[in-house]
Write an enzyme that holds these catalytic residues in place. Structure first.
Site, PDB file in Angstrom:
ATOM      1  N   HIS A 207      -4.137   8.339  -3.288  1.00  7.74           N
ATOM      2  CA  HIS A 207      -3.696   8.583  -1.935  1.00  7.74           C
ATOM      3  C   HIS A 207      -2.210   9.196  -2.277  1.00  7.74           C
ATOM      4  O   HIS A 207      -1.433   8.787  -2.930  1.00  7.74           O
ATOM      5  CB  HIS A 207      -3.397   7.265  -1.196  1.00  7.74           C
ATOM      6  CG  HIS A 207      -3.376   7.369   0.233  1.00  7.74           C
ATOM      7  ND1 HIS A 207      -1.921   7.554   0.853  1.00  7.74           N
ATOM      8  CD2 HIS A 207      -4.022   7.400   1.231  1.00  7.74           C
ATOM      9  CE1 HIS A 207      -2.013   7.679   2.077  1.00  7.74           C
ATOM     10  NE2 HIS A 207      -3.213   7.648   2.493  1.00  7.74           N
TER      11      HIS A 207
ATOM     12  N   GLU B  35      -6.532  15.127   2.750  1.00  8.37           N
ATOM     13  CA  GLU B  35      -5.681  14.515   3.305  1.00  8.37           C
ATOM     14  C   GLU B  35      -4.346  15.332   3.494  1.00  8.37           C
ATOM     15  O   GLU B  35      -3.362  15.090   2.383  1.00  8.37           O
ATOM     16  CB  GLU B  35      -5.312  13.119   2.859  1.00  8.37           C
ATOM     17  CG  GLU B  35      -6.459  11.944   3.212  1.00  8.37           C
ATOM     18  CD  GLU B  35      -6.070  10.726   3.428  1.00  8.37           C
ATOM     19  OE1 GLU B  35      -6.493  10.380   4.379  1.00  8.37           O
ATOM     20  OE2 GLU B  35      -5.350  10.177   2.623  1.00  8.37           O
TER      21      GLU B  35
ATOM     22  N   ASN C 181      -8.252   2.486   6.213  1.00 11.40           N
ATOM     23  CA  ASN C 181      -7.098   2.230   5.054  1.00 11.40           C
ATOM     24  C   ASN C 181      -6.252   1.452   5.687  1.00 11.40           C
ATOM     25  O   ASN C 181      -5.250   1.944   6.391  1.00 11.40           O
ATOM     26  CB  ASN C 181      -6.820   3.629   4.615  1.00 11.40           C
ATOM     27  CG  ASN C 181      -5.591   3.423   3.693  1.00 11.40           C
ATOM     28  OD1 ASN C 181      -5.233   2.326   3.074  1.00 11.40           O
ATOM     29  ND2 ASN C 181      -4.910   4.544   3.201  1.00 11.40           N
TER      30      ASN C 181
ATOM     31  N   GLU D  50       0.274   8.440  -0.621  1.00 18.71           N
ATOM     32  CA  GLU D  50       1.578   7.570  -0.752  1.00 18.71           C
ATOM     33  C   GLU D  50       1.584   7.056  -2.134  1.00 18.71           C
ATOM     34  O   GLU D  50       3.041   6.871  -2.410  1.00 18.71           O
ATOM     35  CB  GLU D  50       1.330   6.471   0.411  1.00 18.71           C
ATOM     36  CG  GLU D  50       1.436   6.984   1.594  1.00 18.71           C
ATOM     37  CD  GLU D  50       0.794   6.240   2.889  1.00 18.71           C
ATOM     38  OE1 GLU D  50       0.178   5.236   2.467  1.00 18.71           O
ATOM     39  OE2 GLU D  50       0.704   6.811   3.818  1.00 18.71           O
TER      40      GLU D  50
ATOM     41  N   SER E  80      -4.055  11.047  10.682  1.00 21.44           N
ATOM     42  CA  SER E  80      -3.993  10.968  12.309  1.00 21.44           C
ATOM     43  C   SER E  80      -5.395  11.153  12.973  1.00 21.44           C
ATOM     44  O   SER E  80      -5.249  11.844  14.063  1.00 21.44           O
ATOM     45  CB  SER E  80      -2.901  11.901  12.911  1.00 21.44           C
ATOM     46  OG  SER E  80      -1.467  11.388  12.209  1.00 21.44           O
TER      47      SER E  80
ATOM     48  N   LYS F 109      -3.758   0.190   4.623  1.00 22.57           N
ATOM     49  CA  LYS F 109      -2.439  -0.072   3.645  1.00 22.57           C
ATOM     50  C   LYS F 109      -1.805  -1.349   3.790  1.00 22.57           C
ATOM     51  O   LYS F 109      -2.687  -2.264   3.322  1.00 22.57           O
ATOM     52  CB  LYS F 109      -1.486   1.203   4.557  1.00 22.57           C
ATOM     53  CG  LYS F 109      -2.239   2.486   4.936  1.00 22.57           C
ATOM     54  CD  LYS F 109      -1.278   3.531   5.090  1.00 22.57           C
ATOM     55  CE  LYS F 109      -2.023   4.935   5.382  1.00 22.57           C
ATOM     56  NZ  LYS F 109      -1.365   6.030   5.656  1.00 22.57           N
TER      57      LYS F 109
ATOM     58  N   GLY G 212      -0.083  10.065   9.272  1.00 18.90           N
ATOM     59  CA  GLY G 212       1.085   8.865   9.984  1.00 18.90           C
ATOM     60  C   GLY G 212       1.949   9.554  10.824  1.00 18.90           C
ATOM     61  O   GLY G 212       2.924   9.068  11.313  1.00 18.90           O
TER      62      GLY G 212
END
Ligand code: PGA
Length: 255
Positions: free
Chosen positions: A98, A170, A13, A100, A216, A15, A176
């Site tokens: 996701h 996730e 991904n 985010e 991660s 991003k 991250g």
């Protein structure tokens, strides 16, 4: 190691990163490494990079995906991209829900559910993300969050419709942050999600659905994660931007 019913999938991904030139270069490296991969490989790239990366990946087994899409097919929706447009541009997958998107752009389970319908209708493979925040984990809400997000995203479909769906667990606290879930934490959550699938849609769908771990993932931890029986792949953010790290992750060795 994952069941033989489920082919492992390593999905990058990217991003909101990389120029077109950098995208082409990274895609070339991923395509060149595909033959040595331990499963299926995909890269989910920014919308603007899709045509460039599609061209680089032509003839390669590496699949191309978008990172989101809108649920309507076309029309006056300024700034949005439809599932059909992703397909037309060369995508075969789309990440949906996701964390985010949920946190920064207000996506709800209902939005994810509508997007899922559009993605399935377009014939793309959806990667539906679910996961709890640190606060939710620390206050013992993990299972309730996973149950609500999975049921909400998958609501209203027949089991056969959901066969292409890939789930991604996730944990938000691991994304991250460099703080990976332990293999045992990942396995526990994947097993829980598989049990939810069984409860809602039956044994066959539960047994056949790939559940990726994301948060991660690195070249150093991929092998132990992939050794868990219900971890069927990885959704990789930061490390998917580093050629050597991603190639190593693609070639994971489930211990
Ligand atoms: P990360 O991101 O690997 O950088 O933690 C994972 C993701 O957001 O899919």
């Amino acid at each position: 190691m994952t069941s033989p019913l489920r082919r492992p999938l390593i999905a990058g991904n990217w991003k909101m990163n990389l120029t077109l030139a950098q995208s082409a270069e990274l895609a070339r490296a991923v395509a060149a490494g595909a033959a040595a991969a331990s499963g299926e490989v995909a890269v989910c790239v920014p919308f603007t990079a899709i045509p460039v990366v599609a061209e680089v990946l032509r003839g390669s087994p590496v699949r191309l995906g978008g990172q989101d899409c809108y649920w309507e097919a076309q029309g006056a929706y300024t700034g949005e991209i439809s599932a059909g447009m992703l397909k037309d541009a060369g995508c075969r997958m789309a990440i949906l829900g996701h964390s985010e998107r949920r946190k920064l752009f207000g996506e709800t389970d209902e939005h994810v559910n509508r997007k899922l319908a559009a993605v399935l209708k377009a014939g793309l493979t959806p990667i539906v993300c679910v996961g709890e925040t640190l606060d939710e984990r620390e206050t013992q809400k993990t299972w309730r969050v996973l149950e609500t997000q999975a049921a909400g995203a998958l609501k209203g479909f027949a089991p056969a419709d959901l066969a292409p769906v890939v789930l991604a667990y996730e944990p938000v606290w691991a994304i991250g942050t460099g703080k990976t879930a332990t293999p045992a934490q990942a396995q526990e959550a994947h097993l829980f999600l598989r049990a939810q699938l069984k409860k809602l849609y039956g044994e066959a769908l539960a047994a056949g659905t790939r559940i990726l771990y994301g948060g991660s993932v690195t070249a150093d931890n991929v092998d132990v994660l992939m050794a868990q029986p219900d971890v069927d792949g990885a959704l990789v953010g930061g490390a998917s931007l580093k050629k050597d790290a991603f190639l190593r992750i693609m070639g994971f060795q489930a211990a």
